[in-house]
Write an enzyme that holds these catalytic residues in place. Sequence first.
Site, PDB file in Angstrom:
ATOM      1  CB  SER A  20      -1.007   0.094   1.299  1.00  0.00           C
ATOM      2  OG  SER A  20      -1.373   1.520   2.023  1.00  0.00           O
ATOM      3  CB  ALA A  45      -3.933   5.409   3.562  1.00  0.00           C
ATOM      4  CB  ILE A  70       2.801  10.163   1.653  1.00  0.00           C
ATOM      5  CG1 ILE A  70       4.150   9.187   1.127  1.00  0.00           C
ATOM      6  CG2 ILE A  70       1.960  10.864   1.117  1.00  0.00           C
ATOM      7  CD1 ILE A  70       4.596   9.603   0.195  1.00  0.00           C
ATOM      8  CG  ASN A  98      -3.472   0.925   3.947  1.00  0.00           C
ATOM      9  OD1 ASN A  98      -3.646   1.790   3.926  1.00  0.00           O
ATOM     10  ND2 ASN A  98      -2.987  -0.281   3.858  1.00  0.00           N
ATOM     11  CB  CYS A 127       0.026   5.649   8.586  1.00  0.00           C
ATOM     12  SG  CYS A 127       0.997   7.357   8.218  1.00  0.00           S
ATOM     13  CE  LYS A 162       1.592  -1.955   5.591  1.00  0.00           C
ATOM     14  NZ  LYS A 162       1.985  -1.216   4.662  1.00  0.00           N
ATOM     15  CG  ASN A 189       3.385   0.419   8.163  1.00  0.00           C
ATOM     16  OD1 ASN A 189       4.319   1.697   7.005  1.00  0.00           O
ATOM     17  ND2 ASN A 189       1.975   1.076   7.962  1.00  0.00           N
ATOM     18  N   GLY A 214      12.092  -0.732   3.134  1.00  0.00           N
ATOM     19  CA  GLY A 214      13.071  -1.234   2.233  1.00  0.00           C
ATOM     20  C   GLY A 214      14.435  -1.714   2.248  1.00  0.00           C
TER      21      GLY A 214
HETATM   22  C1  LIG Z   1       6.226   6.315  -0.672  1.00  0.00           C
HETATM   23  C2  LIG Z   1       5.736   4.984   0.874  1.00  0.00           C
HETATM   24  C3  LIG Z   1       4.147   5.013   0.600  1.00  0.00           C
HETATM   25  C4  LIG Z   1       3.385   4.067   2.263  1.00  0.00           C
HETATM   26  N1  LIG Z   1       2.117   4.399   2.557  1.00  0.00           N
HETATM   27  C5  LIG Z   1       1.810   3.430   2.780  1.00  0.00           C
HETATM   28  C6  LIG Z   1      -0.349   3.373   3.002  1.00  0.00           C
HETATM   29  O1  LIG Z   1      -0.792   4.351   2.495  1.00  0.00           O
HETATM   30  N2  LIG Z   1      -0.510   2.552   3.414  1.00  0.00           N
HETATM   31  C7  LIG Z   1      -0.393   1.702   4.436  1.00  0.00           C
HETATM   32  O2  LIG Z   1      -0.478   0.766   5.138  1.00  0.00           O
HETATM   33  N3  LIG Z   1       1.568   1.586   3.513  1.00  0.00           N
HETATM   34  C8  LIG Z   1       2.425   2.427   3.233  1.00  0.00           C
HETATM   35  N4  LIG Z   1       3.517   1.850   3.630  1.00  0.00           N
HETATM   36  C9  LIG Z   1       4.105   1.240   3.761  1.00  0.00           C
HETATM   37  C10 LIG Z   1       4.061  -0.070   2.893  1.00  0.00           C
HETATM   38  O3  LIG Z   1       3.369  -0.828   2.119  1.00  0.00           O
HETATM   39  C11 LIG Z   1       4.773  -1.297   3.455  1.00  0.00           C
HETATM   40  O4  LIG Z   1       4.691  -1.185   4.621  1.00  0.00           O
HETATM   41  C12 LIG Z   1       6.666  -0.753   3.879  1.00  0.00           C
HETATM   42  O5  LIG Z   1       6.776  -0.087   3.400  1.00  0.00           O
HETATM   43  C13 LIG Z   1       7.205  -2.005   3.976  1.00  0.00           C
HETATM   44  O6  LIG Z   1       7.888  -2.655   2.412  1.00  0.00           O
HETATM   45  P1  LIG Z   1       8.501  -2.104   1.381  1.00  0.00           P
HETATM   46  O7  LIG Z   1       9.800  -2.063   2.520  1.00  0.00           O
HETATM   47  O8  LIG Z   1       8.744  -3.074   0.489  1.00  0.00           O
HETATM   48  O9  LIG Z   1       8.805  -0.738   1.085  1.00  0.00           O
HETATM   49  C14 LIG Z   1       4.244   3.065   2.776  1.00  0.00           C
HETATM   50  C15 LIG Z   1       5.599   2.955   2.233  1.00  0.00           C
HETATM   51  C16 LIG Z   1       6.652   3.921   1.294  1.00  0.00           C
HETATM   52  C17 LIG Z   1       7.594   3.715   1.144  1.00  0.00           C
END
Ligand SMILES: Cc1cc2nc3c(=O)[nH]c(=O)nc-3n(C[C@H](O)[C@H](O)[C@H](O)COP(=O)(O)O)c2cc1C
Lengths: 300, 300, 238, 238
Positions: A20, A45, A70, A98, A127, A162, A189, A214
């Site tokens: 998400s 979201a 964000i 989400n 979040c 989440k 998250n 990351g």
């Molecule tokens: C730019 C950005 C925006 C995100 N926005 C949301 C969001 O709106 N809702 C949510 O549940 N998680 C959000 N996340 C978290 C991601 O969904 C994910 O749980 C987290 O980045 C870990 O995964 P990754 O390491 O592959 O990025 C966001 C992450 C990033 C980097």
Amino acid sequence: MSLRVHLPGLELKNPVMPASGCFSFGKEYAQFYDLDTLGAVIMKAATKEPRLGNKTPRVAETSSGMLNAIGLQNPGVDKIINGEMPFLNGYALPKIANIAGSSPEEYTETAKKMSPHVQALELNISCPNVKEGGIQFGTDPHLASNVVRQVKKVSEVPVYVKLSPNVTDIREMAVACEQAGADGLSMINTITGMQILKERRRPLLHNQTGGLSGPAIKPVAIRMIYEVYPYVSIPIIGMGGIGSAEDVLEFLLAGASAVAVGTANFHNPFVMPEIIADLPGVLRNYGFSSVEEAIGGAHY
Amino acid sequence: MSLRVHLPGLELKNPVMPASGCFSFGKEYAQFYDLDTLGAVIMKAATKEPRLGNKTPRVAETSSGMLNAIGLQNPGVDKIINGEMPFLNGYALPKIANIAGSSPEEYTETAKKMSPHVQALELNISCPNVKEGGIQFGTDPHLASNVVRQVKKVSEVPVYVKLSPNVTDIREMAVACEQAGADGLSMINTITGMQILKERRRPLLHNQTGGLSGPAIKPVAIRMIYEVYPYVSIPIIGMGGIGSAEDVLEFLLAGASAVAVGTANFHNPFVMPEIIADLPGVLRNYGFSSVEEAIGGAHY
Amino acid sequence: MKVVNHREISECTYEITLQTDVFFPAEPGQFVHILVDPPHQLRRPLSLASSSGGEITVVYKTFGEGTRTLTNKKRGDTVNVLGPLGNGFTLPEQEKVMLVGGGVGVPPLLWLAKELHKDGKKVSAVLGFKSVNQVFYRREMEEYAEVTVVTDDGSSGEKGLVTKWLDPEADVYYACGPNPMLKALEAQLAIPGYNSMEERMGCAIGACFACTVETTDDGYVNVCKDGPVFPKGRVKLP
Amino acid sequence: MKVVNHREISECTYEITLQTDVFFPAEPGQFVHILVDPPHQLRRPLSLASSSGGEITVVYKTFGEGTRTLTNKKRGDTVNVLGPLGNGFTLPEQEKVMLVGGGVGVPPLLWLAKELHKDGKKVSAVLGFKSVNQVFYRREMEEYAEVTVVTDDGSSGEKGLVTKWLDPEADVYYACGPNPMLKALEAQLAIPGYNSMEERMGCAIGACFACTVETTDDGYVNVCKDGPVFPKGRVKLP
Ligand SMILES: Cc1cc2nc3c(=O)[nH]c(=O)nc-3n(C[C@H](O)[C@H](O)[C@H](O)COP(=O)(O)O)c2cc1C
Ligand SMILES: Cc1cc2nc3c(=O)[nH]c(=O)nc-3n(C[C@H](O)[C@H](O)[C@H](O)COP(=O)(O)OP(=O)(O)OC[C@H]3O[C@@H](n4cnc5c(N)ncnc54)[C@H](O)[C@@H]3O)c2cc1C
Ligand SMILES: Cc1cc2nc3c(=O)[nH]c(=O)nc-3n(C[C@H](O)[C@H](O)[C@H](O)COP(=O)(O)OP(=O)(O)OC[C@H]3O[C@@H](n4cnc5c(N)ncnc54)[C@H](O)[C@@H]3O)c2cc1C
Ligand SMILES: Cc1cc2nc3c(=O)[nH]c(=O)nc-3n(C[C@H](O)[C@H](O)[C@H](O)COP(=O)(O)O)c2cc1C
Ligand code: FES
Ligand code: FES
């Protein structure tokens, strides 16, 4: 080689979906590949009312990771349903919404409106980037139980919760959510972090703190999923630093039934189709004949 | 350009010291440079009785980080005082003893024996790698307060408490330790993580989980120090992913009064003297005329 | 250190030669700790295959991501090397010496063979590989030793495990290879011997206690500082 | 994409030319998102300085670690490039066009100047730099425009800020440079204009909302997708 996974509300032809907030509502990545390649899509979201989000700078780079703040910018649940989802409805893939809010009521309002249009909800109680509407629910098992219970009452589809990694005891949070009726968990998250702009002598992000994502956080995600898996009977969607089919297998072995890819999309917009293409070979190399066979494999 | 920092019990000519457990008792790195270059030395954890530590594998590599599960291997406080410290006593630099235990009594016994030989104690209530003796004290403010209070009673030197990042609310832990009498804080210890060996379908580390350190965790360390700084009046020794003089400045701005370098020593054994040599130039570039001027600079 | 030469000498096995910029007093059995590019945080311990005339050579197998990254280094690039580290092989009093190497365990034994040959010892070498594509340093070893090549599948030399093709005449042995091989040799051979061991490392200088191994008599020691070579029986092979 | 050329064209400013392996239909004002080596996770947005004949050129300043890492790329190495991205400059109806560039804001304007020149427009260009060591693309720009170089310290051309040396004749302007410069131009000039903006980016395709900027009328838009070029007055310059 079967990549199929059956989860509450979701018949996935493969276990890979965008995380998400990293994929908006799909339109942009649809320029790069057919979205129906994916196992499912988790949308950005949605909140009851539109939100402008935080001021910029909203992202920073860290060693093997990034910070984002964000702040849940989104046009509100109504505009998402009417303006954004019609595009996604042109695809066959399962959709997960989400949803976030500042109060249980906001969550239930959004869930009520959203649930007829999707196959599952992902309750974002984690979040870290908004003052209200998220992480306070994700760090207190009582508040979490309450919001899960209320959303379950109004949702027509299964509810995944989440979880936030910013807690002392992730197991307690997971068990509380399961007992409150969650159909699944999403983990993890982002981890709250900060970068300081030395030139200006203040935090780089306008919001001061941001969520770390990351490859840097992958070991934390793996640990938390591994810790929670034996204590719950609901499935886990794993995420946090995934960038390859080998990473996907590591998450499956830890106990995830499916995975989401976030930050890696920014690195390589083709990463998800590439992972899906590589997955059968990787599973075979490590002696598996299906995705389902690998789930929780590190526990036996 | 003054690099001096005055902390309880410690007159530091510069703010850079090795992090506990990454430098043993100094002998090995003394082959590479004069230890008196350093601001101080934090020794490897000492416990009342000798400990064998965990079985190998004890370390794994992650993206921009590493996991360790040494498990407090040490010859016990008596042998450390008699066998290891005489070498360090040949140097003029301040010595900090890192002490761990499974019970408040073990902590106090070790503290009592150790404190006459060092300038400060660092209370390790945050080791994630042993079943008993560490992290349970570091994740519960009441247990933490209690052990701090007891150690303060017996220690002849100031007591710094090393906090665990594996908590929901780091501020609460920090404030509890200050109220219990801590003279300073060390932040942060490692974040619990895991890596799975896909070939064997089980956690790579024999201890299953390990502590994540290195550049990957720097944003988390910065955030926690920044969060705690306004709420305590005792100084903070900062650590977590430091590898350059620019990193040191970021920690100072966040609120650290001195810093410790761990994992980076394995990357480059000369890293600490290099950082110390670079620090005046970096401070000057960003408009500072001393280390003390930069401390907490991001808060104003 | 500057890369002087870098080539694949058998399947997934590379030989890299580096110019030492400084005095580099090493002996067979010692190793170096090599930095690989980010995001890799830890160095990689690799045995010296030789050190002479201001150059060192290391032979490595691409096992994981770090060693795969290392293959990108081209002639003229620089590689950050820490070493020489650890103890070397103690040279034998005995006359008939057997070397037993498995895969990338062979290179340090080649260097040892050269030294033993210089000392006028009678050297035999049993070199084990998976299959014919993986064999390397056979010819080089033949200059100093009576060589038996053994492959798992018999595609080159003898078939099976090295333990089936040992030299019954030898009165001391030096082994370098995977732990199961070292263990089998300890169990099978009555003569004294030396094992060169592997363990995951952090610092590689004895400061972090990542690489401990239990001795039969005296608690834990560190492979990086107290080893990597241990006399047979000194440590409990994991 | 393969590096065809890579050179320092002024202090800390590099020009890199890459061979596009695929059809690359770009226009002035668009940018590319360039991958830098690990541990860097995010790409770097850089404006196109030209795209023609299967080659693109980008000019960048070494600002932080990512761009410093990029300088290591040698001819023949490959660079992973995403693009072309964003919108380009809308070409003017007006005849007298002024380009205002600050530092690395100059390159996209050079390409624009070339196009305007082709269209027979009368082009003036005011190019601001810190000091004489940083000046670049002056001669190249003179082929298409009446050029005024301005340096902070007067060490080359005029002294002061670009806003002191604007072309009073122009009836439209295109600006690319730091936000304070864009703001000052908006305040000072009565004629219509276009601003090319910078913001930190994640995806660079409109999917992550990292790069938002507030419009004067319609909430937030994304610099990467809805920009980087915005007509004067459309967005609130931060
Ligand atoms: C730019 C950005 C925006 C995100 N926005 C949301 C969001 O709106 N809702 C949510 O549940 N998680 C959000 N996340 C978290 C991601 O969904 C994910 O749980 C987290 O980045 C870990 O995964 P990754 O390491 O592959 O990025 C966001 C992450 C990033 C980097
Ligand atoms: C003293 C010593 C000498 C060695 N000599 C040689 C040699 O001459 N040639 C050769 O090919 N290999 C040798 N090895 C093994 C070599 O160190 C590993 O194959 C290599 O570190 C694996 O790195 P990677 O990036 O390929 O694997 P990855 O799996 O990416 O490595 C991850 C981490 O685990 C460590 N690791 C993984 N396997 C081993 C292992 N078997 N031993 C120690 N650490 C390991 C790595 O160093 C790294 O820290 C030696 C090991 C030791 C301890
Ligand atoms: C549309 C667009 C076009 C650009 N064109 C050019 C150009 O042609 N030449 C040029 O030299 N620069 C250009 N920039 C600025 C350039 O992107 C940054 O200087 C560069 O990203 C800094 O990276 P770094 O590794 O040097 O700095 P670091 O500080 O290491 O970067 C850390 C993170 O911050 C981001 N960042 C830092 N500064 C900026 C900035 N000013 N704008 C956007 N992101 C930033 C980086 O992309 C990275 O994600 C452009 C920016 C944008 C948005
Ligand atoms: C191999 C290793 C051993 C460690 N042992 C100890 C220890 O004995 N006591 C302690 O308080 N912290 C110990 N730590 C934690 C470090 O002191 C430090 O807090 C942490 O590694 C973060 O800093 P870094 O990222 O610079 O390594 C250890 C860390 C590592 C990597
Ligand atoms: S690797 Fe650090 S003690 Fe051996
Ligand atoms: S960078 Fe992702 S929306 Fe612009």
